[in-house]
Design a protein around this motif. Structure first.
Motif, PDB file in Angstrom:
ATOM      1  N   ARG A   1      -6.029   4.149 -10.558  1.00 45.08           N
ATOM      2  CA  ARG A   1      -6.830   4.295  -9.341  1.00 45.08           C
ATOM      3  C   ARG A   1      -8.315   4.397  -9.703  1.00 45.08           C
ATOM      4  NH1 ARG A   1      -4.136   5.878  -4.574  1.00 45.08           N
ATOM      5  NH2 ARG A   1      -1.890   6.161  -4.818  1.00 45.08           N
ATOM      6  N   ARG A   2      -8.591   5.148 -10.783  1.00 44.65           N
ATOM      7  CA  ARG A   2      -9.995   5.256 -11.226  1.00 44.65           C
ATOM      8  C   ARG A   2     -10.528   3.896 -11.665  1.00 44.65           C
ATOM      9  NH1 ARG A   2      -8.213  10.315 -12.917  1.00 44.65           N
ATOM     10  NH2 ARG A   2      -7.522   9.591 -14.967  1.00 44.65           N
ATOM     11  N   GLN A   3      -9.735   3.177 -12.469  1.00 45.01           N
ATOM     12  CA  GLN A   3     -10.189   1.870 -12.977  1.00 45.01           C
ATOM     13  C   GLN A   3     -10.419   0.863 -11.861  1.00 45.01           C
ATOM     14  OE1 GLN A   3      -8.389  -0.141 -16.320  1.00 45.01           O
ATOM     15  NE2 GLN A   3      -7.653   1.781 -17.199  1.00 45.01           N
ATOM     16  N   LEU A   4      -9.540   0.885 -10.845  1.00 40.35           N
ATOM     17  CA  LEU A   4      -9.588  -0.142  -9.789  1.00 40.35           C
ATOM     18  C   LEU A   4     -10.297   0.339  -8.521  1.00 40.35           C
ATOM     19  CD1 LEU A   4      -5.940  -1.524 -10.194  1.00 40.35           C
ATOM     20  CD2 LEU A   4      -8.047  -2.442 -11.192  1.00 40.35           C
ATOM     21  N   GLY A   5     -10.754   1.598  -8.528  1.00 45.49           N
ATOM     22  CA  GLY A   5     -11.494   2.117  -7.374  1.00 45.49           C
ATOM     23  C   GLY A   5     -10.643   2.330  -6.141  1.00 45.49           C
ATOM     24  N   ILE A   6      -9.426   2.836  -6.327  1.00 46.40           N
ATOM     25  CA  ILE A   6      -8.504   3.075  -5.208  1.00 46.40           C
ATOM     26  C   ILE A   6      -8.439   4.576  -4.941  1.00 46.40           C
ATOM     27  CG2 ILE A   6      -6.123   2.813  -4.379  1.00 46.40           C
ATOM     28  CD1 ILE A   6      -5.880   0.483  -6.458  1.00 46.40           C
ATOM     29  N   SER A   7      -8.641   4.971  -3.706  1.00 46.74           N
ATOM     30  CA  SER A   7      -8.632   6.392  -3.342  1.00 46.74           C
ATOM     31  C   SER A   7      -7.292   7.038  -3.669  1.00 46.74           C
ATOM     32  CB  SER A   7      -8.913   6.539  -1.843  1.00 46.74           C
ATOM     33  OG  SER A   7      -8.547   7.836  -1.407  1.00 46.74           O
ATOM     34  N   GLU A   8      -7.342   8.283  -4.141  1.00 46.69           N
ATOM     35  CA  GLU A   8      -6.100   8.987  -4.474  1.00 46.69           C
ATOM     36  C   GLU A   8      -5.311   9.364  -3.222  1.00 46.69           C
ATOM     37  OE1 GLU A   8      -6.726  13.417  -5.436  1.00 46.69           O
ATOM     38  OE2 GLU A   8      -8.582  12.466  -6.148  1.00 46.69           O
ATOM     39  N   HIS A   9      -5.930   9.269  -2.046  1.00 50.08           N
ATOM     40  CA  HIS A   9      -5.246   9.624  -0.802  1.00 50.08           C
ATOM     41  C   HIS A   9      -4.583   8.421  -0.134  1.00 50.08           C
ATOM     42  CE1 HIS A   9      -7.174  13.458  -1.298  1.00 50.08           C
ATOM     43  NE2 HIS A   9      -8.373  12.893  -1.271  1.00 50.08           N
ATOM     44  N   THR A  10      -4.779   7.239  -0.699  1.00 52.42           N
ATOM     45  CA  THR A  10      -4.211   6.012  -0.103  1.00 52.42           C
ATOM     46  C   THR A  10      -2.931   5.626  -0.837  1.00 52.42           C
ATOM     47  OG1 THR A  10      -6.444   5.247   0.385  1.00 52.42           O
ATOM     48  CG2 THR A  10      -4.698   3.595   0.464  1.00 52.42           C
ATOM     49  N   PRO A  11      -1.815   5.460  -0.122  1.00 56.04           N
ATOM     50  CA  PRO A  11      -0.588   5.014  -0.797  1.00 56.04           C
ATOM     51  C   PRO A  11      -0.807   3.673  -1.514  1.00 56.04           C
ATOM     52  CG  PRO A  11      -0.091   5.770   1.421  1.00 56.04           C
ATOM     53  CD  PRO A  11      -1.587   5.729   1.304  1.00 56.04           C
ATOM     54  N   LEU A  12      -0.408   3.640  -2.780  1.00 50.09           N
ATOM     55  CA  LEU A  12      -0.591   2.434  -3.603  1.00 50.09           C
ATOM     56  C   LEU A  12       0.734   1.677  -3.655  1.00 50.09           C
ATOM     57  CD1 LEU A  12      -2.369   2.407  -7.095  1.00 50.09           C
ATOM     58  CD2 LEU A  12      -0.596   0.806  -6.467  1.00 50.09           C
ATOM     59  N   LEU A  13       0.706   0.451  -3.187  1.00 47.26           N
ATOM     60  CA  LEU A  13       1.897  -0.398  -3.146  1.00 47.26           C
ATOM     61  C   LEU A  13       1.723  -1.493  -4.195  1.00 47.26           C
ATOM     62  CD1 LEU A  13       3.539  -1.513   0.144  1.00 47.26           C
ATOM     63  CD2 LEU A  13       3.377  -3.094  -1.751  1.00 47.26           C
ATOM     64  N   LEU A  14       2.660  -1.571  -5.149  1.00 46.47           N
ATOM     65  CA  LEU A  14       2.492  -2.439  -6.326  1.00 46.47           C
ATOM     66  C   LEU A  14       3.508  -3.574  -6.355  1.00 46.47           C
ATOM     67  CD1 LEU A  14       1.265  -2.964  -9.200  1.00 46.47           C
ATOM     68  CD2 LEU A  14       2.974  -1.350 -10.085  1.00 46.47           C
ATOM     69  N   PHE A  15       2.996  -4.800  -6.490  1.00 40.47           N
ATOM     70  CA  PHE A  15       3.809  -5.962  -6.844  1.00 40.47           C
ATOM     71  C   PHE A  15       3.404  -6.328  -8.265  1.00 40.47           C
ATOM     72  CE2 PHE A  15       4.328 -10.438  -7.648  1.00 40.47           C
ATOM     73  CZ  PHE A  15       5.527 -10.799  -7.043  1.00 40.47           C
ATOM     74  N   MET A  16       4.338  -6.209  -9.214  1.00 41.32           N
ATOM     75  CA  MET A  16       4.027  -6.537 -10.608  1.00 41.32           C
ATOM     76  C   MET A  16       5.130  -7.436 -11.135  1.00 41.32           C
ATOM     77  SD  MET A  16       3.571  -4.039 -13.925  1.00 41.32           S
ATOM     78  CE  MET A  16       2.131  -3.176 -13.337  1.00 41.32           C
ATOM     79  N   SER A  17       4.899  -8.732 -11.062  1.00 41.76           N
ATOM     80  CA  SER A  17       5.897  -9.707 -11.497  1.00 41.76           C
ATOM     81  C   SER A  17       5.210 -11.061 -11.605  1.00 41.76           C
ATOM     82  CB  SER A  17       7.045  -9.764 -10.479  1.00 41.76           C
ATOM     83  OG  SER A  17       8.173 -10.404 -11.032  1.00 41.76           O
ATOM     84  N   ARG A  18       5.965 -12.046 -12.084  1.00 38.57           N
ATOM     85  CA  ARG A  18       5.411 -13.403 -12.144  1.00 38.57           C
ATOM     86  C   ARG A  18       5.137 -13.872 -10.714  1.00 38.57           C
ATOM     87  NH1 ARG A  18       8.463 -18.039 -13.074  1.00 38.57           N
ATOM     88  NH2 ARG A  18      10.250 -16.657 -13.261  1.00 38.57           N
ATOM     89  N   ILE A  19       4.003 -14.529 -10.508  1.00 38.99           N
ATOM     90  CA  ILE A  19       3.668 -15.024  -9.167  1.00 38.99           C
ATOM     91  C   ILE A  19       4.339 -16.382  -8.990  1.00 38.99           C
ATOM     92  CG2 ILE A  19       1.789 -15.694  -7.622  1.00 38.99           C
ATOM     93  CD1 ILE A  19       0.114 -13.514  -8.911  1.00 38.99           C
ATOM     94  N   ASP A  20       5.531 -16.324  -8.430  1.00 37.20           N
ATOM     95  CA  ASP A  20       6.409 -17.486  -8.357  1.00 37.20           C
ATOM     96  C   ASP A  20       7.029 -17.520  -6.955  1.00 37.20           C
ATOM     97  OD1 ASP A  20       9.385 -18.557  -8.680  1.00 37.20           O
ATOM     98  OD2 ASP A  20       8.262 -19.363 -10.375  1.00 37.20           O
ATOM     99  N   PRO A  21       7.310 -18.717  -6.408  1.00 35.40           N
ATOM    100  CA  PRO A  21       7.892 -18.772  -5.060  1.00 35.40           C
ATOM    101  C   PRO A  21       9.161 -17.933  -4.890  1.00 35.40           C
ATOM    102  CG  PRO A  21       7.198 -20.964  -5.742  1.00 35.40           C
ATOM    103  CD  PRO A  21       7.009 -20.064  -6.932  1.00 35.40           C
TER     104      PRO A  21
END
Length: 396
Positions: A202-222
């Motif tokens: 959150r610090r590195q990417l500038g995302i507030s600690e009070h905002t729910p973080l939703l993560l997609f981490m995978s190959r960007i494929d159809p």
């Protein structure tokens, strides 16, 4: 005392840009080596699409890594297809020095040829199809695959000592082209990541600690379901539900699709609460998995979903489709939420999960307990060694 097993792991590439399959071979090889198995990985220097530089590694010589050896070979000819004549020449000469080959990938020329050489040299081999026998995956380039299977893969499947599926669901639905096969269901393992201090991503990417973080981490494929996820998130945004979306991943083989997704987000209201990181590894990857409030993967088909297991190990609850083949485990252990491959169903799951922080924490803990017990590399290495020994006993 019995002799140590001498095992070949053969895979077109172990560059991490190719995602789960590469991670799996490295993790399995290290775990097998720690239990006394002599492991040699045969692979190429492929490192993404044709425009990318190959891996900067010594070629045609053993490279020691985590207790096992890797032999890298130049991709030549047909670099796009991760093919290597040098690798196949080496296998032809050295096959008899090993007890068994574990070949990862079907419909990949170097793996196909490796299986044929193993047969010719009477080296028992296991094939791991990486989801390529899923009927949905077989629809891509269907006619070409039918011809390819008729010419080569049908014989490879027929003569394999076993087919390694990573979930019971993958084995159940997979196509065999009329062949009777011995199915081996062995899940994938996950190496727990060294976690940085909480909140680092959150610090590195500038995302507030009070905002729910939703993560997609995978190959960007159809097949990963982004065309379901993006409209679902747009709906939630329109409802006034607060979140920050991190899209982490790349596609070394289809950069055009990756660009298309990036452009779609840039022209969407979603852009104001989205961070696109590209491929992540190391500390940032660990930090994202730790800081995410939800990990989401609504794939149309996924033979296992190593990224899902990684999120579970990190204690992050998951939202996945019922086509990610560990969905039954996620559902039965309450490790997250499971939905159909449909925008409204995904929206409903995300809405429910984003609005209940206590339930997210509860499901994250349940998933972590299950994953640490069932997806540890030690347990999977023991199971794999048992399978190898059974196959070799049956050969005699």
């Amino acid at each position: 005392m019995s002799q140590p097993l001498r095992i070949l792991q053969i895979i077109p590439s172990i560059s991490l840009v190719y995602g789960g399959p590469s991670q799996m071979v490295k993790g399995l090889s290290s775990a097998l080596a720690s239990q006394g198995v002599n492991v040699t990985v045969l692979t190429t220097d492929s490192n993404g699409d044709v425009g990318q530089l190959p891996l900067d590694v010594p070629l045609n010589q053993p490279v020691e890594q985590d207790g096992y050896q890797v032999r890298y070979f130049r991709c030549s000819p047909f670099r796009r297809y991760k093919f290597s004549l040098d690798l196949l020449r080496w296998l032809w000469q050295e096959a008899r020095e090993f007890d068994l080959a574990h070949i990862h990938a079907l419909f990949s020329p170097v793996s196909t040829a490796a299986a044929a050489i193993a047969r010719h040299k009477n080296l028992p081999y296991i094939l791991r199809p990486l989801g390529t026998l899923d009927p949905a995956d077989l629809q891509k380039k269907r006619q070409l695959k039918q011809i390819y299977a008729a010419l080569w893969e049908r014989s490879n499947l027929a003569r394999a000592a076993g087919i390694h599926f990573t979930s019971a669901q993958e084995a159940k639905i997979s196509e065999r082209f009329g062949i009777q096969t011995r199915d081996l269901v062995i899940p994938l393992g996950v190496t727990p990541l060294v976690m940085p201090p909480k909140g680092e991503s959150r610090r590195q990417l500038g995302i507030s600690e009070h905002t729910p973080l939703l993560l997609f981490m995978s190959r960007i494929d159809p097949k990963k379901g982004l065309k379901l996820l993006i409209p679902a998130l747009e709906k939630l945004l329109a409802e006034g539900i607060n979140f920050h979306f991190v899209l982490a991943g790349t596609n070394p083989q289809d950069p055009d699709y990756e660009s298309q997704i990036t452009e779609q987000i840039k022209t969407s209201p979603l852009f104001s609460c989205t961070t696109i990181t590209g491929f992540v590894k190391g500390e940032l990857k660990a930090a994202l998995l730790q800081d995410a409030d939800l990990f989401v993967l609504p794939s149309y088909y996924e033979n296992f979903g190593i990224a899902v297991a990684e999120a579970m190990v990190a204690g992050t609850p998951v939202v996945i489709s019922d086509q990610v083949h560990i969905w039954e485990e996620v559902k039965s252990t309450q490790a997250g939420w499971v939905c159909a491959c449909e925008v409204n169903a995904l929206t409903e799951c995300l809405r429910e999960s984003l609005q209940d922080a206590g339930e997210r924490q509860h499901r994250g803990r349940k998933g972590q307990e299950y994953a640490l017990k069932n997806y540890s590399w030690d347990a999977i290495a023991q199971q794999t060694i048992q399978v190898y020994r059974q196959i070799l006993e049956n050969q005699h």
